[in-house]
Design an enzyme around this catalytic site. Sequence first.
Site, PDB file in Angstrom:
ATOM      1  CG  ASP A  44      -9.003   7.345   4.519  1.00  0.00           C
ATOM      2  OD1 ASP A  44      -7.797   6.749   3.889  1.00  0.00           O
ATOM      3  OD2 ASP A  44      -9.198   8.369   4.318  1.00  0.00           O
ATOM      4  CD  GLU A 116      -7.707   2.975   3.331  1.00  0.00           C
ATOM      5  OE1 GLU A 116      -6.764   4.515   3.718  1.00  0.00           O
ATOM      6  OE2 GLU A 116      -8.096   3.646   2.383  1.00  0.00           O
TER       7      GLU A 116
END
Length: 229
Positions: A44, A116
């Site tokens: 992320d 992610e």
Amino acid sequence: MSVSLSRLERQLGYSFKDQELMLLALTHRSFAGRNNERLEFLGDAILNFVAGEALFERFPQAREGQLSRLRARLVKGETLAVLARGFDLGEYLRLGSGELKSGGFRRESILADALEALIGAIYLDAGMETARDRVLSWLASEFESLTLVDTNKDPKTRLQEFLQSRACELPRYEVVDIQGEPHCRTFFVECEVTLLNEKSRGQGVSRRIAEQVAAAAALIALGVENGHD
């Protein structure tokens, strides 16, 4: 390595040196043992940096708030889940039996989180340049479709998209007071966002306007906008 994972690597455009990293990135917390949450955290951060850097270079005249809104659109869960489905990522996820039976391999949040995690795994396996290359390649069509017109959205929409990009609960609006005569009323609204300790407030001649003002105040409190965009 199984044939299925070889196929996934071809779709991702990257072959892992450390296959355990790839497997870990595909492992949901419902599965026994270690899971992909730490890799998701790392991925992320990398995704936000790469997207922010690319937007900074692509839109030299854009203001901070505009760049933040464009990035929120790029990295939101919906966008990532679409990419993940394009890779058939759900077919490769390692899920617990309960999550598997409930259709977790189709769930937007699980797919986005796994993508992610794969970004984080690629970074650990090959470094920042390779991770950047993969992210920009995957998001190429999204980048091409972006214009500054995409930032001209009302505050409620921008707040919702920002929170969705962080997988947070949607804001809650409440009318706390109405003052004035029926033909000349002022509405007072509070906006509750889980990321903020205090509710944001707004007022206006209609509930809709008051909610927009409260949403704008929440965006400023979150640091997404500075009040001058």
